[in-house]
Design an enzyme around this catalytic site. Sequence first.
Site, short mmCIF file in Angstrom:
data_model
loop_
_atom_site.label_atom_id
_atom_site.label_comp_id
_atom_site.label_asym_id
_atom_site.label_seq_id
_atom_site.Cartn_x
_atom_site.Cartn_y
_atom_site.Cartn_z
N LEU A 1 0.83 -1.21 0.00
CA LEU A 1 0.00 0.00 0.00
C LEU A 1 0.86 1.27 0.00
CD1 LEU A 1 -2.76 1.40 0.17
CD2 LEU A 1 -2.64 1.17 2.66
N TYR A 18 -2.84 -10.89 15.18
CA TYR A 18 -2.77 -9.75 14.26
C TYR A 18 -3.96 -8.80 14.48
CZ TYR A 18 -3.29 -7.18 9.83
OH TYR A 18 -3.47 -6.19 8.88
N1 LIG Z 1 -2.62 -6.53 2.89
C1 LIG Z 1 -3.91 -6.49 3.26
O1 LIG Z 1 -4.77 -7.19 2.67
C2 LIG Z 1 -4.33 -5.59 4.38
C3 LIG Z 1 -5.67 -5.68 4.82
C4 LIG Z 1 -6.09 -4.84 5.86
C5 LIG Z 1 -5.21 -3.94 6.43
N2 LIG Z 1 -3.92 -3.89 6.00
C6 LIG Z 1 -3.01 -2.94 6.66
O2 LIG Z 1 -2.53 -2.03 5.69
C7 LIG Z 1 -1.19 -1.62 6.03
C8 LIG Z 1 -0.29 -1.83 4.83
O3 LIG Z 1 -0.33 -3.21 4.47
P1 LIG Z 1 0.54 -3.80 3.27
O4 LIG Z 1 -0.17 -5.02 2.82
O5 LIG Z 1 0.93 -2.72 2.33
O6 LIG Z 1 1.82 -4.27 4.10
P2 LIG Z 1 3.26 -4.74 3.58
O7 LIG Z 1 3.28 -4.88 2.10
O8 LIG Z 1 3.65 -5.90 4.41
O9 LIG Z 1 4.17 -3.48 3.95
C9 LIG Z 1 4.45 -3.14 5.26
C10 LIG Z 1 5.66 -2.26 5.26
O10 LIG Z 1 5.96 -1.89 6.60
C11 LIG Z 1 7.36 -1.92 6.76
N3 LIG Z 1 7.72 -2.07 8.16
C12 LIG Z 1 7.61 -3.18 8.95
N4 LIG Z 1 8.07 -2.92 10.18
C13 LIG Z 1 8.48 -1.63 10.19
C14 LIG Z 1 9.07 -0.79 11.16
N5 LIG Z 1 9.35 -1.26 12.38
N6 LIG Z 1 9.38 0.49 10.83
C15 LIG Z 1 9.12 0.95 9.59
N7 LIG Z 1 8.58 0.20 8.61
C16 LIG Z 1 8.26 -1.07 8.91
C17 LIG Z 1 7.78 -3.13 5.94
O11 LIG Z 1 9.16 -3.09 5.68
P3 LIG Z 1 9.97 -4.48 5.51
O12 LIG Z 1 9.32 -5.19 4.37
O13 LIG Z 1 11.36 -4.03 5.25
O14 LIG Z 1 9.79 -5.22 6.81
C18 LIG Z 1 6.93 -2.93 4.69
O15 LIG Z 1 7.55 -2.05 3.79
C19 LIG Z 1 -0.82 -2.43 7.27
O16 LIG Z 1 -1.06 -1.65 8.42
C20 LIG Z 1 -1.80 -3.60 7.26
O17 LIG Z 1 -2.04 -4.09 8.56
C21 LIG Z 1 -3.47 -4.69 5.00
#
Ligand SMILES: NC(=O)c1ccc[n+]([C@@H]2O[C@H](COP(=O)([O-])OP(=O)(O)OC[C@H]3O[C@@H](n4cnc5c(N)ncnc54)[C@H](OP(=O)(O)O)[C@@H]3O)[C@@H](O)[C@H]2O)c1
Length: 295
Positions: free
Chosen positions: A12, A126
Amino acid sequence: MKILILGSKGMLGSECMEVLSKEHEIIAPDKKELDIISWDKVIETLQEVSPNIILNCAGMTDVDACETEAFKLRKINVEGPRNLAQGAARFNCKIIHISSDYVFNGQKVLPQPYFEDDTQDPLSAYGKSKVESEVGIRENAPNYIIIRTGWLYGSHGNNFVKSILAAVMKKKKKILKAVNDQFGSPTWTHRLALQIKELIKHDGMGTYHATSEGHCSPAQCAEYVYSTLKVKVKLEPITLAEYPFVAKRPVNCILENRLLKKQGVNIMPAWKKDLKTFLDKNKKALIKEARSRKR
Ligand SMILES: NC(=O)c1ccc[n+]([C@@H]2O[C@H](COP(=O)([O-])OP(=O)(O)OC[C@H]3O[C@@H](n4cnc5c(N)ncnc54)[C@H](OP(=O)(O)O)[C@@H]3O)[C@@H](O)[C@H]2O)c1
């Protein structure tokens, strides 16, 4: 506006960078440059950057791994957002934080959707961490937006649409098991980034649901992906309980964008419309990526 995006290398966050940079000044440190679990680093960055908005797309998102990595989960999904919220309060800026459909237990009778003020009762570690992340934002940041979304897919990172394709393209499966008793709304990260842009323009405040309109099961979504891309595969329906997930997942993940609609800022279309646009636009790249995927 100057926007500090965290998690900018994620699925995202990458999309938000692309969309928001057209109208705003974006500062997007990666995890090495700003680890949100470090209070000192958060404060140092806010002092240096002085953003109008913090957009937190960072998080630990591997739902099954979250069951066994409690310490890491707490640091990233609870303490990190709280640091950002306290930083936002100290430097007088807005914070936008992304939460999840997994804050609910999914036991609402189908196809009734969850509303923003429904009782939270997460089933997984989670989900619990996302509930606590929301509390950290509400209790600390005077000016916040919490966006609950779910079933995200897009060009960046791994997601279920890419897994659906890899199962056939890479693993050459002819029959695929797919869950048919869980329901949610596949949501394109590009659309959600545009929705965030709208909320910024509108100067929204509070807790919003933001998913595509309509709902489907993972099996129905897979069927739609395969038929749109004209991929031949037989789907074998299974129940959520039969799928070997570690974490318990909600059956009903349907969210109603009630507040977005009430405020006249809902731009979310039907899930099939966006999924078709995404597949049509990215067909070649998706097939290439699916064939070369490691897992
Ligand atoms: N994916 C879904 O279907 C979904 C659904 C509902 C809600 N969400 C929420 O939407 C948000 C974005 O999701 P996404 O799917 O885009 O997640 P994602 O692709 O897993 O990306 C998460 C990012 O956060 C970074 N990160 C992790 N720990 C960190 C830290 N301590 N400090 C700074 N950066 C950090 C990761 O870096 P590294 O890769 O280097 O660890 C990665 O770039 C999250 O809050 C998730 O809970 C997602």
